[in-house]
Enzyme design. Structure first.
Site, PDB file in Angstrom:
ATOM      1  N   PRO A 356      -1.196  41.175 -68.610  1.00  0.00           N
ATOM      2  CA  PRO A 356      -2.347  41.007 -69.497  1.00  0.00           C
ATOM      3  C   PRO A 356      -2.249  41.769 -70.821  1.00  0.00           C
ATOM      4  O   PRO A 356      -3.137  41.627 -71.653  1.00  0.00           O
ATOM      5  CB  PRO A 356      -3.490  41.598 -68.660  1.00  0.00           C
ATOM      6  CG  PRO A 356      -2.828  42.712 -67.893  1.00  0.00           C
ATOM      7  CD  PRO A 356      -1.425  42.249 -67.615  1.00  0.00           C
ATOM      8  N   SER A 357      -1.207  42.586 -71.012  1.00  0.00           N
ATOM      9  CA  SER A 357      -1.200  43.480 -72.173  1.00  0.00           C
ATOM     10  C   SER A 357      -0.725  42.771 -73.439  1.00  0.00           C
ATOM     11  O   SER A 357      -0.132  41.698 -73.382  1.00  0.00           O
ATOM     12  CB  SER A 357      -0.297  44.681 -71.899  1.00  0.00           C
ATOM     13  OG  SER A 357       1.056  44.267 -71.935  1.00  0.00           O
ATOM     14  N   CYS A 358      -0.980  43.420 -74.582  1.00  0.00           N
ATOM     15  CA  CYS A 358      -0.600  42.850 -75.879  1.00  0.00           C
ATOM     16  C   CYS A 358       0.819  43.237 -76.243  1.00  0.00           C
ATOM     17  O   CYS A 358       1.056  43.825 -77.308  1.00  0.00           O
ATOM     18  CB  CYS A 358      -1.569  43.326 -76.949  1.00  0.00           C
ATOM     19  SG  CYS A 358      -3.253  42.880 -76.578  1.00  0.00           S
ATOM     20  N   ASP A 359       1.750  42.984 -75.341  1.00  0.00           N
ATOM     21  CA  ASP A 359       3.145  43.299 -75.613  1.00  0.00           C
ATOM     22  C   ASP A 359       3.981  42.165 -75.055  1.00  0.00           C
ATOM     23  O   ASP A 359       3.801  41.778 -73.897  1.00  0.00           O
ATOM     24  CB  ASP A 359       3.521  44.624 -74.932  1.00  0.00           C
ATOM     25  CG  ASP A 359       4.876  45.126 -75.410  1.00  0.00           C
ATOM     26  OD1 ASP A 359       5.811  44.303 -75.518  1.00  0.00           O
ATOM     27  OD2 ASP A 359       4.992  46.330 -75.670  1.00  0.00           O
ATOM     28  N   ASN A 400      -3.215  49.698 -73.557  1.00  0.00           N
ATOM     29  CA  ASN A 400      -4.255  48.720 -73.907  1.00  0.00           C
ATOM     30  C   ASN A 400      -5.582  48.979 -73.180  1.00  0.00           C
ATOM     31  O   ASN A 400      -6.424  48.092 -73.065  1.00  0.00           O
ATOM     32  CB  ASN A 400      -3.826  47.286 -73.553  1.00  0.00           C
ATOM     33  CG  ASN A 400      -3.087  46.566 -74.657  1.00  0.00           C
ATOM     34  OD1 ASN A 400      -2.493  45.526 -74.419  1.00  0.00           O
ATOM     35  ND2 ASN A 400      -3.099  47.090 -75.874  1.00  0.00           N
TER      36      ASN A 400
END
Ligand SMILES: *Cc1c(COP(=O)(O)O)cnc(C)c1O
Length: 410
Positions: A356-359, A400
């Site tokens: 789910p992370s922005c990476d 995050n």
């Protein structure tokens, strides 16, 4: 050390322990699915928020006792990093386990669970001198090294301690190799063990690690052959080693089937006898993954299902856990977990699984495409099996803003 236990949202003040359920019998049999009844029951009763790791301590006890009974010649030093939950450590202390640690915090953890310093091996070959002093002050007397600089630190900070040299291994056959970074070649190990004596240390033995999730049963034999040669050659030089530390590496049960633990332990036992004869040295084994891997599962939830273009075949399925939430061993898709959707059957199609992370490195499986039901919906729960090892201890403190993976020990 700070380890995180989950707090249950449903029942205030209730401990995540289940009482009154039948205990698993200590048979040492391998299970295809970890403690499914007990863990499923816990999850349906308590509905913990996801993601959550649920660990069945009885499976860890079974695995520990199975290893003791199939390899009685070895003493077990649990590799704490695999799962440092205080409940896991406490159960292993109660069974009489010893511990392989890598830092002062892990020493504190096992000692506060009741382990004595004589039950501890400081197996990290990369230690700050202050940390060696701290361990020595607490009474720890067994240390690993694989270089001259580390040996000199030990001579200064841990005079008279038992030291063992780690040998370099190629780790062929291991899904999570521990090669290159650790160990030294045999000729260097030989010189360093001789030097240990002149520095006032106790040259105690040799260690190796054949690589984690090692699926080949013959890898320990190669290492033991090298080790035995080193024992003989050092004896000629007046250094009589007493201990062989055969490390970890025994596999857990992921997607691909592996042989039962007895296949590995009988190969190890046979190789010990072949290379050391009747005169066996003290033998230490340091299991991590094989004791705790199969003991737990991660309950996770589908956050999003999407496609990048109208023509795409595979769906992108985003879970509420990813690489930073504890699934670091999906790096290079090295470890492939068994994954099941709860309560959905029927036709399946390919998916790319991501966190789910922005990476964008937070993709779990893309080259290897898992098949999940076509009826999969956002909000569905998914179980990732055999995730008791190297998950919670890898999860970030809050990338995050996602909380670290909680562990419920039942
Ligand atoms: C991590 C580690 C282990 C445990 O290895 P597994 O493959 O999980 O059994 C054992 N010994 C040392 C020194 C380690 O660093």
């Amino acid at each position: 050390m700070e380890t995180r236990s989950g707090t249950l949202p449903v029942r205030e003040g209730s401990s995540p322990k289940i009482h009154g359920l039948p205990k698993k019998n200590v048979s040492g049999k391998q299970r295809s699915i970890p403690g499914p009844d007990k863990i499923s029951r816990f999850i349906s009763e308590h509905r913990p928020q996801t993601p959550a790791l649920v660990v069945d301590l009885d499976i860890i006890a079974d695995n520990y006792l199975a290893l003791r009974s199939t390899l009685p010649i070895a003493e077990v030093y649990y590799a704490v990093k695999a799962n440092p939950a205080p409940e896991v450590i406490a159960r292993l202390v109660s069974l009489g386990s010893f511990f392989d640690v890598a830092s002062p915090a892990e020493i504190e953890l096992v000692m506060s669970a009741g382990a004595k310093p004589q039950q501890i091996s400081f197996g990290n070959t990369i230690k700050k001198e202050v940390d060696i002093v701290s361990a020595y002050t607490r009474g720890v007397r067994m240390f690993a090294f694989d270089s001259e600089a580390e040996l000199l630190k030990l001579a200064r900070a841990a005079p008279g301690a038992k030291v063992f040299c780690r040998l370099l291994m190629n780790c062929e056959g291991a899904d999570w190799p521990l090669s290159r970074k650790f160990g030294c070649e045999t000729d260097m190990a030989r010189d360093l063990l001789i030097k240990a004596k002149t520095l006032g240390l106790h040259p105690y033995g040799v260690s190796f690690h054949v690589g984690s999730q090692q699926t080949r049963t013959d890898q320990w034999a190669f290492a033991l052959e090298k080790t035995a040669e080193l024992f003989v050659s050092l004896k000629r030089d007046g250094v009589a080693l007493e201990m062989v530390n055969i490390g970890g590496g025994l596999p857990a049960h992921y997607r691909d089937s592996v042989e039962p633990v007895e296949a590995y332990t009988s190969a190890i036992q046979a190789a010990m006898t072949e290379h050391f004869g009747e005169n066996l040295p003290r033998i230490i084994i340091e299991p991590g993954r094989s004791l705790v891997g199969d003991s737990g599962l991660i309950e996770t939830e589908v956050v999003l299902i999407s496609k990048k273009s109208y023509g795409d075949d595979a769906r992108w399925v985003y879970l509420d856990i990813g690489k930073f939430g504890g699934l670091a061993e999906t790096h290079d898709e090295a470890i492939k977990y068994r994954i099941e959707v709860v309560g959905r059957k029927g036709a399946t199609g390919p998916v790319i699984l991501a966190g789910p992370s922005c990476d964008s490195v937070d993709i779990l499986y893309e080259k290897f495409q898992y098949q999940l039901p076509l009826s999969l919906q956002v909000g569905d729960r998914i179980r990732i099996y055999a995730t008791g090892a190297y998950t919670s201890s890898y999860s970030s403190v809050g990338f995050n803003g996602f909380a670290p993976l909680p562990t419920y020990c039942i």
